[in-house]
Design an enzyme around this catalytic site. Sequence first.
Site: not given
Length: 586
Positions: A456, A469
């Site tokens: 990501s 995350y």
Amino acid sequence: MTVLEGARERRVHTGGIELCVAELGESGRPTVVLVHGYPDSKEVWSEVAPRLAERFHVVLYDVRGHGRSTAPRPLRGGFTLEKLTDDFLAVIDAVSPDRPVHVVGHDWGSVQSWEFVTVRRTEGRIASFTSMSGPSLDHFGHWIDGRLKRPTPRRVGQLLGQGAKSWYVYALHTPVLPELAWRGPLGKRWPRILERVEKVPGGDYPTSSLPRDAAHGAWLYRDNVRARLRRPRPDAHAHAPVQLITPLDDAFLSERLYDDLDRWVPRLTRRTIPAKHWIPRTRPDQLTAWITEFVRTVEDGGPEKVKPTGRYADRFGGQLVLVTGAGSGIGRATAFAFAEAGARVVAVDRDAEAAARTAELSRLIGAPEAWAETVDVSDEQAMEKLADKVAAEYGVVDVLVNNAGIGLGGSFLDTTPEDWRKVLDVNLWGVIHGCRLFGRQMAERGQGGHIVNTASAAAYQPSRALPAYSTSKAAVLMLSECLRAELAGQGIGVSAICPGFVNTNITSTARFAGVDAEEEKRRQKRTARLYGLRNYPPEKVADAILKAVVRNQAVVPVTPEARGARLLSRLAPRALRAIARLEPPL
Ligand SMILES: NC(=O)c1ccc[n+]([C@@H]2O[C@H](COP(=O)([O-])OP(=O)(O)OC[C@H]3O[C@@H](n4cnc5c(N)ncnc54)[C@H](O)[C@@H]3O)[C@@H](O)[C@H]2O)c1
């Protein structure tokens, strides 16, 4: 001794020559004739032939002067394309007198098969031709002519590029020297050169006949190359469908050589493969899949159907691709993109119904086969079972996409150890299990492959809103980089994909630490709305994933904000740190 176990052998006589012919598989099935190159014998097909023999009647022969076929006397003038065509016709008269055959040629085997498929006297005898690393000398002659007549800088560059790759052709035209070299040091070192430079696995390579084969084979060049390049035939059109397989790292042939090929082949299917020259020995699984598909489609009636659709069909057709988190969002779009390119797809998700739907639609879109597997990627034992099952039932995966992931927002101080465990278990451990199990299978098979990990933009963009995350994704990014370094020598690429905000379901399933259920729902809705407004489609990420595999890219930021953040992280990390402090908009 032949290394083609279980082969039935016969001798075919033609024009004073005795050809050694081997057959595998049931003779009632479609016949596939494999023609070897230089300096090889039919044993170059020893990995491909038995695989094809599971479905076809496979025929191989030692080209005149090679292996256990006899050589013409005198050698000069004994290796012309006309005489090689006589040999081919004699072989197919013997093994398949009533039914056209499917020809597959590598290197000089392909050069001569181009002759077979473009001369009138074989019309009706050839059902299809698969060509690898060996152009038609006539097409090559016209290609050179075209570039000399209209020499734009690009075309001159192409000429020079191929000229530099053809040094060995000039060397082979010199008298006696090649013969001396092959009988001397080159002959002795050849298996090692193949192993080191060309990555051909060693072992069973039959070297005993090599110096003699290679010395004879020099006449293939001397008898044909100069004459044909100077005066290429004007009507060298193929009278059967052709599948062209181009290895992208071929040291001897430029891909550009085939730019004009559509002019000569009305029914052409193109395939590319990231490999060096000796693909029959280094990529037997992929070749078997492509030959099988091509032969079957031609046999089933219609070269129209041969052309696969999808932008990357030339690269992924017939490959086995496994995608985790394939039930939704980026994973589902990726499974569909591979399906469109003709890949065989394994859709893995912990949501059984969603995985099944993806597999079903993949089949409709164009995957020749697609399966659904229900697995939680964070479960080590379940992943081991999956890897065993896939290897046993579907084969070794060519492309693995470790994509399954979950979202978790909330400040570090609000994130509990349990929250950490959940997000690391799926986002990091899921990727580790995938890489470890399927990466090992790829490495052990020794035929290359590719691993894609969905990281990501959060992997390099710090934020106070997503500490757990982002940490999981940063770990995935570094894991991908390390693995890429480790597997590069084995032809296995590793890419980390780093999307920004993509409009998927992740926003409605993401957890938020430190808030009650009601507040969590509110935040999920709000994020979903924001991502919806941004509206970046997962299909674009899927496209970037396929492109990353084709180009073997290391780190791929997708979406403009992900690219911008990547740039800032390198050029102005302080600015990125300042942004990280901003209050999250949730
Ligand atoms: N959507 C974005 O903005 C965005 C941005 C950057 C990175 N990513 C990453 O992309 C990947 C895919 O996310 P998405 O946006 O498509 O989300 P999504 O929620 O639409 O899809 C994720 C899929 O993974 C499955 N899954 C979740 N945990 C699993 C597990 N333990 N085992 C097996 N399957 C599991 C889910 O069932 C779901 O089908 C994730 O790794 C995510 O972190 C997404």
